[in-house]
Design an enzyme around this catalytic site. Structure first.
Site, short mmCIF file in Angstrom:
data_model
loop_
_atom_site.label_atom_id
_atom_site.label_comp_id
_atom_site.label_asym_id
_atom_site.label_seq_id
_atom_site.Cartn_x
_atom_site.Cartn_y
_atom_site.Cartn_z
N ASP A 172 102.15 32.88 1.05
CA ASP A 172 100.85 32.39 1.52
C ASP A 172 100.45 33.10 2.80
O ASP A 172 101.29 33.33 3.68
CB ASP A 172 100.95 30.89 1.84
CG ASP A 172 100.19 30.04 0.85
OD1 ASP A 172 99.23 30.55 0.22
OD2 ASP A 172 100.55 28.86 0.71
N LYS A 180 98.85 35.10 -1.24
CA LYS A 180 97.90 34.09 -1.72
C LYS A 180 96.93 33.74 -0.60
O LYS A 180 97.35 33.55 0.55
CB LYS A 180 98.64 32.83 -2.20
CG LYS A 180 97.68 31.76 -2.73
CD LYS A 180 98.39 30.68 -3.53
CE LYS A 180 99.05 29.62 -2.70
NZ LYS A 180 98.13 28.91 -1.77
N ASP A 202 102.35 27.81 2.50
CA ASP A 202 102.20 27.34 3.88
C ASP A 202 102.30 25.82 3.92
O ASP A 202 102.27 25.21 4.99
CB ASP A 202 100.91 27.85 4.53
CG ASP A 202 99.66 27.39 3.82
OD1 ASP A 202 99.77 26.77 2.74
OD2 ASP A 202 98.55 27.63 4.34
N SER A 203 102.50 25.19 2.75
CA SER A 203 102.86 23.77 2.71
C SER A 203 104.13 23.53 3.53
O SER A 203 104.42 22.40 3.90
CB SER A 203 103.07 23.31 1.27
OG SER A 203 103.96 24.16 0.58
N GLU A 244 93.18 31.39 0.28
CA GLU A 244 92.37 30.25 -0.16
C GLU A 244 90.88 30.51 0.07
O GLU A 244 90.48 30.79 1.21
CB GLU A 244 92.77 28.99 0.62
CG GLU A 244 94.20 28.57 0.43
CD GLU A 244 94.56 27.30 1.21
OE1 GLU A 244 93.67 26.65 1.79
OE2 GLU A 244 95.76 26.98 1.22
N GLU A 280 93.81 23.81 -7.64
CA GLU A 280 94.46 22.59 -7.14
C GLU A 280 93.52 21.39 -7.17
O GLU A 280 92.37 21.47 -6.67
CB GLU A 280 94.94 22.85 -5.69
CG GLU A 280 95.63 21.64 -5.07
CD GLU A 280 96.42 21.96 -3.81
OE1 GLU A 280 96.58 23.16 -3.46
OE2 GLU A 280 96.90 21.01 -3.17
O1 KIV Z 1 101.25 25.90 0.08
C1 KIV Z 1 101.53 25.51 -1.08
O2 KIV Z 1 102.66 25.10 -1.39
C2 KIV Z 1 100.49 25.57 -2.07
C3 KIV Z 1 100.73 24.87 -3.38
C4 KIV Z 1 100.62 23.41 -3.21
C5 KIV Z 1 99.86 25.39 -4.46
O3 KIV Z 1 99.47 26.15 -1.85
#
Ligand code: KIV
Length: 275
Positions: free
Chosen positions: A96, A124, A57-58, A126, A193
């Site tokens: 994510d 994924k 989600d970056s 968090e 992270e």
């Molecule tokens: O969203 C993302 O790209 C991430 C990485 C920085 C681990 O969570």
């Protein structure tokens, strides 16, 4: 196809699975992860032997221009997971789950199903202890989960900024305990992270799931970097990242160099780590 086929001289000859990654951890072979968002880059990553792709989600910050990952939606994630999957048939693809889409186990089940149906092999999420029942429930229903501890960007407003985590003993013990709880709940991978290298080493040794580090030193089982950082597209790159394009000269060579440096434990160096 509008881009080179991933099969052309692919360094990955068989599909990467969770068993592949556990075997690599057991044998002490580092695996490579890249956060990326589109089909051509996904195809290139397969050709360069990148075992795991994270559709992070970056993308809210790297592609869409937001100042955090909080505004990212399910529709945006699904759009990019589908694109990455179309470019690649060998790497393991993690998608994510966006902010607040897994706040309860029921919500997590509905939204994780959508990410998997878009083409991800794993989701994924968090957070720590509070996610153990969600990890267990998703796992029992056939959805592999990558947990994410340390700096969890979706909580940037609660954390007071993008800051190193686990620097004091209390925080470090919480991260270690959360990692063990999520491992017991059945998590398949862990992203760690921005934590001190020493803590990352303790976590990696304490859990059976492979640990992927970013800003976590060289002792984790794998490394992840965001493609924009690898290619020098980030205006203020984080300390833990490295622009591989400068030395390498072109994009495939930059990815190959990143992969080779992770495998040979040259990257990350001390200058990319926190102590
Ligand atoms: O969203 C993302 O790209 C991430 C990485 C920085 C681990 O969570």
């Amino acid at each position: 196809m509008p881009y080179a086929s991933p099969q052309a001289e692919s360094k990955l000859t068989t599909a990467v699975t969770t068993s592949t990654l556990r075997k690599m951890k057991a044998e002490g072979e580092k695996f490579i992860t890249v956060a990326l968002y589109d089909a051509p880059m996904s195809a290139m990553a397969q050709r360069c032997g990148v075992e795991v792709l994270l559709v992070g989600d970056s993308l809210g910050m790297t592609v869409l221009g937001y100042d955090s990952t909080v505004p990212v939606t399910m529709e945006q994630m699904i759009y990019h997971v589908e694109a990455v999957r179309r470019g690649n048939d060998k790497s393991l693809i993690m998608g994510d789950m966006p902010f607040m889409t897994y706040a309860t186990p029921e919500q997590a089940m509905i939204n994780a199903t959508r990410i998997m149906q878009a083409g991800a092999h794993m989701v994924k999420i968090e957070g720590g202890e509070w996610l153990a029942p969600t990890v267990k429930m998703l796992g029992e229903r056939g959805i592999p989960v990558c947990a994410h501890l340390g700096l969890t960007p979706q909580s940037v407003n609660k954390l007071g900024g993008f800051k190193i985590q686990g620097r004091d003993d209390k925080q470090a013990e919480t991260i270690l305990r959360d990692a063990k709880l999520l491992n017991e709940a059945g998590a398949d991978l862990l992203v760690l992270e921005c934590v001190p290298s020493e803590l990352a080493k303790r976590v990696t040794e304490a859990v059976s799931m492979p640990v992927i580090g970013i800003g976590a030193g060289r002792d984790t089982d794998a490394q992840v970097l965001v493609i924009n950082d690898i290619l020098g597209l980030t205006e203020k790159p984080p300390k833990f990242s490295k622009n591989f394009l400068i030395e390498a000269g072109d994009i495939p060579s930059a990815l190959n160099k990143y992969a080779a440096d992770v495998k040979s434990k040259v990257f990350p160096a001390d200058e990319h780590s926190f102590n």
